[in-house]
Structures are given as C-alpha cells and as structure tokens.
Write a protein that holds these residues in place. Structure first.
Motif, mmCIF file in Angstrom:
data_model
loop_
_atom_site.group_PDB
_atom_site.id
_atom_site.type_symbol
_atom_site.label_atom_id
_atom_site.label_comp_id
_atom_site.label_asym_id
_atom_site.label_seq_id
_atom_site.Cartn_x
_atom_site.Cartn_y
_atom_site.Cartn_z
ATOM 1 N N ASP A 14 44.033 35.832 38.488
ATOM 2 C CA ASP A 14 44.919 35.031 37.626
ATOM 3 C C ASP A 14 45.720 33.919 38.611
ATOM 4 O OD1 ASP A 14 47.254 35.030 35.531
ATOM 5 O OD2 ASP A 14 48.556 35.675 37.219
ATOM 6 N N GLN A 15 45.801 33.817 39.940
ATOM 7 C CA GLN A 15 46.278 32.717 40.715
ATOM 8 C C GLN A 15 45.233 31.822 40.489
ATOM 9 O OE1 GLN A 15 46.894 34.410 44.692
ATOM 10 N NE2 GLN A 15 48.710 35.600 43.967
ATOM 11 N N ALA A 16 44.186 31.971 40.696
ATOM 12 C CA ALA A 16 43.111 30.877 40.438
ATOM 13 C C ALA A 16 42.896 30.115 39.216
ATOM 14 C CB ALA A 16 41.782 31.478 40.895
ATOM 15 N N VAL A 17 43.255 31.105 38.303
ATOM 16 C CA VAL A 17 43.064 30.290 36.600
ATOM 17 C C VAL A 17 44.365 29.608 36.726
ATOM 18 C CG1 VAL A 17 43.356 31.059 34.345
ATOM 19 C CG2 VAL A 17 41.703 31.974 35.710
ATOM 20 N N ARG A 18 45.421 29.889 37.061
ATOM 21 C CA ARG A 18 46.732 29.109 36.971
ATOM 22 C C ARG A 18 46.587 28.017 37.782
ATOM 23 N NH1 ARG A 18 50.695 31.306 34.030
ATOM 24 N NH2 ARG A 18 50.489 33.906 33.663
ATOM 25 N N GLN A 19 46.039 28.040 38.995
ATOM 26 C CA GLN A 19 45.877 26.792 39.723
ATOM 27 C C GLN A 19 45.263 25.783 39.036
ATOM 28 O OE1 GLN A 19 44.126 27.502 43.654
ATOM 29 N NE2 GLN A 19 46.265 28.332 44.496
ATOM 30 N N VAL A 20 44.033 25.905 38.144
ATOM 31 C CA VAL A 20 43.322 25.152 37.401
ATOM 32 C C VAL A 20 44.138 24.787 36.049
ATOM 33 C CG1 VAL A 20 41.318 24.999 35.963
ATOM 34 C CG2 VAL A 20 40.980 26.156 38.121
ATOM 35 N N ILE A 21 44.807 25.785 35.367
ATOM 36 C CA ILE A 21 45.447 25.303 34.005
ATOM 37 C C ILE A 21 46.787 24.664 34.535
ATOM 38 C CG2 ILE A 21 46.423 26.425 31.901
ATOM 39 C CD1 ILE A 21 44.099 28.423 32.022
ATOM 40 N N ASP A 22 47.652 25.403 35.201
ATOM 41 C CA ASP A 22 49.045 25.081 35.418
ATOM 42 C C ASP A 22 48.907 23.971 36.279
ATOM 43 O OD1 ASP A 22 49.641 27.073 33.564
ATOM 44 O OD2 ASP A 22 50.370 28.260 34.945
ATOM 45 N N GLN A 23 48.365 23.974 37.338
ATOM 46 C CA GLN A 23 48.514 22.833 38.542
ATOM 47 C C GLN A 23 47.384 21.762 38.511
ATOM 48 O OE1 GLN A 23 48.889 25.145 42.096
ATOM 49 N NE2 GLN A 23 50.349 26.382 41.160
ATOM 50 N N ASN A 24 46.647 21.621 37.340
ATOM 51 C CA ASN A 24 45.656 20.950 37.430
ATOM 52 C C ASN A 24 44.729 20.491 38.444
ATOM 53 O OD1 ASN A 24 46.241 20.139 34.344
ATOM 54 N ND2 ASN A 24 47.980 18.912 35.402
ATOM 55 N N GLN A 25 44.542 21.478 39.412
ATOM 56 C CA GLN A 25 43.554 21.641 40.213
ATOM 57 C C GLN A 25 42.175 21.751 39.868
ATOM 58 O OE1 GLN A 25 44.491 21.580 43.427
ATOM 59 N NE2 GLN A 25 46.767 21.360 42.976
ATOM 60 N N SER A 26 41.344 21.126 40.695
ATOM 61 C CA SER A 26 39.793 21.047 40.166
ATOM 62 C C SER A 26 39.113 22.292 40.272
ATOM 63 C CB SER A 26 39.043 19.852 41.118
ATOM 64 O OG SER A 26 38.637 20.500 42.199
ATOM 65 N N ILE A 27 38.478 22.758 39.452
ATOM 66 C CA ILE A 27 37.495 23.869 39.470
ATOM 67 C C ILE A 27 36.913 23.969 40.761
ATOM 68 C CG2 ILE A 27 35.295 24.936 38.464
ATOM 69 C CD1 ILE A 27 37.571 25.269 36.325
ATOM 70 N N GLN A 28 36.277 22.968 41.332
ATOM 71 C CA GLN A 28 35.536 23.098 42.607
ATOM 72 C C GLN A 28 36.345 23.318 43.709
ATOM 73 O OE1 GLN A 28 33.105 19.566 43.182
ATOM 74 N NE2 GLN A 28 32.684 19.934 45.278
#
Length: 98
Positions: A14-28
C-alpha cells in the motif's frame, strides 16, 4: 514446492503504491526502494486502481480461466497483456502468456 506469497506485507504494498499514485514518485525509484521489480510494482498499481486497497491483498486460491476467455482477451485487439487482463477481469497478465 512453490511457495505462493509476497515478501512484502500488505502495508508495504500500500505504501509503495501510494508513493507512485499520490506522491508522483517514479516506478523505478519506488521499486528499487522496496526491493521489488518494476513489473511487480506496476501490477500492484494496476490492481489498486481497479479494485482499491482490496486489490493489493493476496489471493489464497488459484483462479482458473476458461481457454476461450483467454483467447478472446488476446485476440480482442492490439493491447498489452496487462491491458487485456485488466479489460477482461483476469487477475494477472501472466495468465495470458504461453
């Protein structure tokens, strides 16, 4: 024997997904920080977008799909396996691979 299950807890996924979706962090970047593959993280994000938090939960059963459904999904049009699996409600793109 194959042990089914993730080395990442539901909270970590959940934390990893939220970093991608909510915080616009790169998948890589997120995948590297969570020591997982980009493909795995993309799958988590896809499932989260389709099913919400419940999409991140691990299934304890193997779901079988009729051959006809899998063929229809692949033959439907020019799309990736991920796109086909999402459009047809198939749990993972690996189900469509030979």
């Amino acid at each position: 024997m194959y042990k089914r299950g993730s080395k990442h807890s539901l909270e970590e996924r959940d934390q990893a997904v939220r970093q991608v979706i909510d915080q616009n962090q790169s998948i890589q970047w997120v995948a590297k920080n969570y020591e997982t593959s980009r493909t795995t993280l993309k799958t988590w994000v896809r499932k989260y977008k389709a099913e919400g938090f419940d999409g991140l939960k691990e299934s304890r059963i193997w779901k079988l799909y009729p051959t006809e459904l899998k063929l229809e999904a692949v033959q439907d049009g020019p799309s990736s396996f991920a796109g086909c699996s999402q459009r047809y409600g198939i749990s993972d793109e690996s189900v469509l691979r030979l």
